[in-house]
Scaffold this motif. Structure first.
Motif, PDB file in Angstrom:
ATOM      1  N   GLN A   1       0.825  -1.206   0.000  1.00  0.00           N
ATOM      2  CA  GLN A   1       0.000   0.000   0.000  1.00  0.00           C
ATOM      3  C   GLN A   1       0.869   1.272   0.000  1.00  0.00           C
ATOM      4  OE1 GLN A   1      -2.443  -0.660   3.434  1.00  0.00           O
ATOM      5  NE2 GLN A   1      -3.941  -1.955   2.298  1.00  0.00           N
ATOM      6  N   GLU A   2       1.960   1.255   0.803  1.00  0.00           N
ATOM      7  CA  GLU A   2       2.856   2.406   0.818  1.00  0.00           C
ATOM      8  C   GLU A   2       3.504   2.617  -0.547  1.00  0.00           C
ATOM      9  OE1 GLU A   2       5.664   1.866   3.930  1.00  0.00           O
ATOM     10  OE2 GLU A   2       4.182   2.045   5.549  1.00  0.00           O
ATOM     11  N   ARG A   3       3.846   1.535  -1.259  1.00  0.00           N
ATOM     12  CA  ARG A   3       4.458   1.625  -2.580  1.00  0.00           C
ATOM     13  C   ARG A   3       3.508   2.244  -3.584  1.00  0.00           C
ATOM     14  NH1 ARG A   3       8.664   2.762  -5.565  1.00  0.00           N
ATOM     15  NH2 ARG A   3       8.858   1.470  -7.442  1.00  0.00           N
ATOM     16  N   LEU A   4       2.222   1.850  -3.506  1.00  0.00           N
ATOM     17  CA  LEU A   4       1.230   2.438  -4.405  1.00  0.00           C
ATOM     18  C   LEU A   4       1.088   3.941  -4.165  1.00  0.00           C
ATOM     19  CD1 LEU A   4      -1.634  -0.247  -4.477  1.00  0.00           C
ATOM     20  CD2 LEU A   4       0.164   0.165  -6.197  1.00  0.00           C
ATOM     21  N   GLN A   5       1.058   4.347  -2.868  1.00  0.00           N
ATOM     22  CA  GLN A   5       0.940   5.774  -2.557  1.00  0.00           C
ATOM     23  C   GLN A   5       2.157   6.548  -3.074  1.00  0.00           C
ATOM     24  OE1 GLN A   5       0.379   5.989   1.687  1.00  0.00           O
ATOM     25  NE2 GLN A   5      -1.733   5.141   1.601  1.00  0.00           N
ATOM     26  N   GLU A   6       3.348   5.912  -2.936  1.00  0.00           N
ATOM     27  CA  GLU A   6       4.562   6.566  -3.408  1.00  0.00           C
ATOM     28  C   GLU A   6       4.541   6.735  -4.928  1.00  0.00           C
ATOM     29  OE1 GLU A   6       9.414   5.754  -3.461  1.00  0.00           O
ATOM     30  OE2 GLU A   6       8.065   4.494  -2.237  1.00  0.00           O
ATOM     31  N   LEU A   7       4.094   5.711  -5.673  1.00  0.00           N
ATOM     32  CA  LEU A   7       4.006   5.794  -7.130  1.00  0.00           C
ATOM     33  C   LEU A   7       2.985   6.843  -7.565  1.00  0.00           C
ATOM     34  CD1 LEU A   7       4.172   1.992  -8.061  1.00  0.00           C
ATOM     35  CD2 LEU A   7       5.957   3.714  -8.469  1.00  0.00           C
ATOM     36  N   GLU A   8       1.879   6.934  -6.858  1.00  0.00           N
ATOM     37  CA  GLU A   8       0.839   7.908  -7.195  1.00  0.00           C
ATOM     38  C   GLU A   8       1.356   9.334  -6.994  1.00  0.00           C
ATOM     39  OE1 GLU A   8      -2.693   9.431  -8.517  1.00  0.00           O
ATOM     40  OE2 GLU A   8      -1.978   7.346  -8.596  1.00  0.00           O
ATOM     41  N   GLY A   9       2.119   9.512  -5.868  1.00  0.00           N
ATOM     42  CA  GLY A   9       2.691  10.861  -5.625  1.00  0.00           C
ATOM     43  C   GLY A   9       3.678  11.241  -6.709  1.00  0.00           C
ATOM     44  N   GLN A  10       4.496  10.306  -7.182  1.00  0.00           N
ATOM     45  CA  GLN A  10       5.459  10.594  -8.234  1.00  0.00           C
ATOM     46  C   GLN A  10       4.760  10.908  -9.562  1.00  0.00           C
ATOM     47  OE1 GLN A  10       8.074   7.243  -8.352  1.00  0.00           O
ATOM     48  NE2 GLN A  10       9.185   7.837  -6.475  1.00  0.00           N
ATOM     49  N   ARG A  11       3.651  10.261  -9.845  1.00  0.00           N
ATOM     50  CA  ARG A  11       2.933  10.543 -11.088  1.00  0.00           C
ATOM     51  C   ARG A  11       2.321  11.934 -11.050  1.00  0.00           C
ATOM     52  NH1 ARG A  11      -2.555   7.659 -13.228  1.00  0.00           N
ATOM     53  NH2 ARG A  11      -3.281   8.840 -11.416  1.00  0.00           N
ATOM     54  N   GLN A  12       1.733  12.307  -9.906  1.00  0.00           N
ATOM     55  CA  GLN A  12       1.128  13.624  -9.788  1.00  0.00           C
ATOM     56  C   GLN A  12       2.192  14.727  -9.835  1.00  0.00           C
ATOM     57  OE1 GLN A  12      -1.256  13.664  -6.238  1.00  0.00           O
ATOM     58  NE2 GLN A  12      -2.797  12.201  -7.088  1.00  0.00           N
ATOM     59  N   ALA A  13       3.412  14.393  -9.349  1.00  0.00           N
ATOM     60  CA  ALA A  13       4.479  15.398  -9.396  1.00  0.00           C
ATOM     61  C   ALA A  13       5.085  15.510 -10.788  1.00  0.00           C
ATOM     62  CB  ALA A  13       5.578  15.034  -8.391  1.00  0.00           C
ATOM     63  N   GLY A  14       4.715  14.595 -11.684  1.00  0.00           N
ATOM     64  CA  GLY A  14       5.188  14.651 -13.050  1.00  0.00           C
ATOM     65  C   GLY A  14       6.495  13.935 -13.277  1.00  0.00           C
TER      66      GLY A  14
ATOM     67  N   ASP B   1       2.381   7.998 -17.259  1.00  0.00           N
ATOM     68  CA  ASP B   1       1.315   7.031 -16.963  1.00  0.00           C
ATOM     69  C   ASP B   1       1.797   5.596 -17.202  1.00  0.00           C
ATOM     70  OD1 ASP B   1      -0.331   9.085 -16.298  1.00  0.00           O
ATOM     71  OD2 ASP B   1      -1.399   9.131 -18.234  1.00  0.00           O
ATOM     72  N   ALA B   2       2.594   5.394 -18.227  1.00  0.00           N
ATOM     73  CA  ALA B   2       3.084   4.028 -18.509  1.00  0.00           C
ATOM     74  C   ALA B   2       4.020   3.560 -17.410  1.00  0.00           C
ATOM     75  CB  ALA B   2       3.797   4.002 -19.871  1.00  0.00           C
ATOM     76  N   GLN B   3       4.933   4.453 -16.938  1.00  0.00           N
ATOM     77  CA  GLN B   3       5.839   4.070 -15.868  1.00  0.00           C
ATOM     78  C   GLN B   3       5.073   3.801 -14.564  1.00  0.00           C
ATOM     79  OE1 GLN B   3       8.379   7.534 -16.040  1.00  0.00           O
ATOM     80  NE2 GLN B   3       9.997   6.396 -17.188  1.00  0.00           N
ATOM     81  N   TRP B   4       4.050   4.650 -14.289  1.00  0.00           N
ATOM     82  CA  TRP B   4       3.234   4.446 -13.067  1.00  0.00           C
ATOM     83  C   TRP B   4       2.545   3.082 -13.084  1.00  0.00           C
ATOM     84  CZ3 TRP B   4      -2.167   4.067 -13.015  1.00  0.00           C
ATOM     85  CH2 TRP B   4      -2.730   3.973 -11.733  1.00  0.00           C
ATOM     86  N   ARG B   5       1.981   2.740 -14.311  1.00  0.00           N
ATOM     87  CA  ARG B   5       1.268   1.459 -14.426  1.00  0.00           C
ATOM     88  C   ARG B   5       2.234   0.287 -14.274  1.00  0.00           C
ATOM     89  NH1 ARG B   5      -0.674   2.544 -18.746  1.00  0.00           N
ATOM     90  NH2 ARG B   5      -2.588   3.544 -18.002  1.00  0.00           N
ATOM     91  N   ALA B   6       3.433   0.389 -14.836  1.00  0.00           N
ATOM     92  CA  ALA B   6       4.428  -0.693 -14.709  1.00  0.00           C
ATOM     93  C   ALA B   6       4.871  -0.856 -13.267  1.00  0.00           C
ATOM     94  CB  ALA B   6       5.631  -0.404 -15.619  1.00  0.00           C
ATOM     95  N   GLY B   7       5.028   0.233 -12.524  1.00  0.00           N
ATOM     96  CA  GLY B   7       5.422   0.161 -11.114  1.00  0.00           C
ATOM     97  C   GLY B   7       4.346  -0.508 -10.269  1.00  0.00           C
ATOM     98  N   CYS B   8       3.069  -0.160 -10.560  1.00  0.00           N
ATOM     99  CA  CYS B   8       1.962  -0.803  -9.806  1.00  0.00           C
ATOM    100  C   CYS B   8       1.916  -2.305 -10.060  1.00  0.00           C
ATOM    101  CB  CYS B   8       0.641  -0.123 -10.198  1.00  0.00           C
ATOM    102  SG  CYS B   8       0.458   1.584  -9.593  1.00  0.00           S
ATOM    103  N   ASP B   9       2.102  -2.654 -11.346  1.00  0.00           N
ATOM    104  CA  ASP B   9       2.079  -4.101 -11.661  1.00  0.00           C
ATOM    105  C   ASP B   9       3.215  -4.842 -10.964  1.00  0.00           C
ATOM    106  OD1 ASP B   9      -0.113  -3.626 -13.217  1.00  0.00           O
ATOM    107  OD2 ASP B   9       1.015  -3.578 -15.118  1.00  0.00           O
ATOM    108  N   GLU B  10       4.417  -4.253 -10.919  1.00  0.00           N
ATOM    109  CA  GLU B  10       5.551  -4.897 -10.276  1.00  0.00           C
ATOM    110  C   GLU B  10       5.312  -5.081  -8.779  1.00  0.00           C
ATOM    111  OE1 GLU B  10       9.157  -6.762  -9.748  1.00  0.00           O
ATOM    112  OE2 GLU B  10       8.082  -6.255 -11.614  1.00  0.00           O
ATOM    113  N   ALA B  11       4.719  -4.081  -8.105  1.00  0.00           N
ATOM    114  CA  ALA B  11       4.413  -4.201  -6.670  1.00  0.00           C
ATOM    115  C   ALA B  11       3.368  -5.277  -6.407  1.00  0.00           C
ATOM    116  CB  ALA B  11       3.939  -2.832  -6.139  1.00  0.00           C
TER     117      ALA B  11
END
Length: 396
Positions: free
Chosen positions: A44-57, A61-71
């Motif tokens: 859950q912490e990893r997902l929040q961290e990935l979401e914060g990085q996507r919003q910060a630019g 979107d592709a990198q965010w989706r790949a990070g979620c899948d890996e977690a």
């Protein structure tokens, strides 16, 4: 019984131990559960961290989706490993309940199907009785637990007779006859108990029992002794002598009852006014031996009957002596005092034959091995040699 219960307790402990093994592994299972919870939290912490990085630019979107899948893949892999570990462990309640119920269940089943009474009885009989009363109590307990034991009823009857409880002995022997059949020895013991239970009054039942016993086994000792006693009590001294002489003829030389029976014969002769010493006429001396080829085919306790019979006359032996294989070689004397019947004496026949028979069953009329002499005069004084060397093919 202490050793029995100790053994049973050890077996129960071993069974309970197998059931409690899963509980010892419970801590490992708990550790696996804690690890799974930690992995979920990290996911859950990893997902929040990935979401914060996507919003910060910083992540597309592709990198965010790949990070979620890996977690997600990492969490799934950790969860599957924990599930396998938990699948091999029983719950706590089942082993504890089984551990508590196992001793109770085993005890209940043993009481229902077990043989604790037979174990206790076997231990009791293995101990040496301290008195005849204790022996009687044991035998009574045995026939109560196993009323179809002919051996138990027989020995109980013998014990009752030793205590002068003839009436109870008669009932015990009657039960033994009912179970084992009308064997001569049992019939003789039954008749003897009935005779003493009935104040030594002879009856048709006693006559029938002794007749049946002697018809099946002419040398049945209890019946011969009883008939001699009854004849003496009725002052039929000649009949008493005849029965007792037949009895002495089949008893072993070392039998302690021989002296008492011979004393009874002497008293009966005195009442008849006859000399107590046997006549010297009609006496044969014979040395009996066993062929070397047969010595490994017999047993020391096998009976050996040595007798003389008329060459032309009745088949019944004129004089008999009883030995055992252990006594051989032995020298015996056959005379008129060894006659089975007063009217059939050795001195009354001119020509006789000597016979020696080995009988494992103790029956004088049939056996396994035999030896026969050539015909000789009953007045022969020279010692004779008789060797048992042939198979006994038929009763002689």
């Amino acid at each position: 019984m202490i050793d029995f219960w100790l053994s049973a307790g050890l077996l129960l402990l071993a069974a309970v131990g197998f059931l409690l093994v899963p509980l010892l592994r419970g801590r490992k299972a708990q550790a696996e559960e804690d690890r799974t919870a930690l992995n979920v939290s990290l996911y859950q912490e990893r997902l929040q961290e990935l979401e914060g990085q996507r919003q910060a630019g910083t992540l597309s979107d592709a990198q965010w989706r790949a990070g979620c899948d890996e977690a997600a893949r990492e969490l799934l892999a950790d969860t599957e490993q924990a599930s396998k570990a938990r699948g091999t462990v029983l719950g706590r309640r089942v082993p504890i309940a089984a551990a508590l119920l196992m001793p109770l269940l085993g005890y209940g089943l043993y009481l229902h199907w077990g043989a604790i009474d037979q174990v206790e009885q076997a231990r009791t009989f293995a101990e040496q009785p301290r008195s005849i009363e204790e022996m009687t109590a044991r035998l009574e307990a045995r026939v109560q637990s196993d009323p179809e034991s002919a051996e138990g009823w027989y020995f109980l009857g013998r014990t009752y007779m030793a205590q002068d409880r003839a009436g109870e002995a008669a009932k015990a022997f009657e039960r033994a006859v009912g179970i084992a059949g009308r064997q001569p020895e049992l019939l003789g013991q039954w008749a003897q108990a009935l005779y003493f239970a009935g104040d030594k009054q002879w009856s048709e039942q006693l006559q029938a029992l002794t007749d049946e016993a002697l018809q099946a086994e002419p040398a049945e000792v209890t019946s011969l002794g009883l008939l001699g006693i009854a004849a003496y009590e009725e002052q039929r001294f000649q009949d008493a002598i005849g029965f007792w002489q037949r009895l002495v003829a089949v008893l072993p030389e070392q039998d302690p009852s021989r002296q008492a029976i011979e004393s009874g014969i002497a008293r009966a002769r005195e009442r008849l006014g006859e000399p107590t010493a046997p006549a010297a006429a009609g006496q044969l001396t014979v040395r009996v031996d066993l062929a070397a080829a047969l010595k490994d085919k017999v047993q020391p306790g096998d009976s050996v009957f040595v007798f003389a019979r008329a060459l032309s006359g009745p088949p019944m032996p004129l004089a008999v002596k009883r030995l055992t294989v252990a006594d051989l070689p032995a020298e015996v004397s056959l005379s008129d005092s060894d006659a089975m019947m007063p009217q059939l004496k050795l001195s009354g026949f001119e020509r006789v034959q000597l016979v020696a028979r080995v009988s494992r069953s103790g029956t004088a009329t049939a056996g396994e091995w035999i030896g026969r002499s050539e015909p000789l005069a009953s007045a022969t004084r020279e010692p004779q040699q008789l060797t048992i060397d042939s198979a006994d093919g038929q009763a002689q």
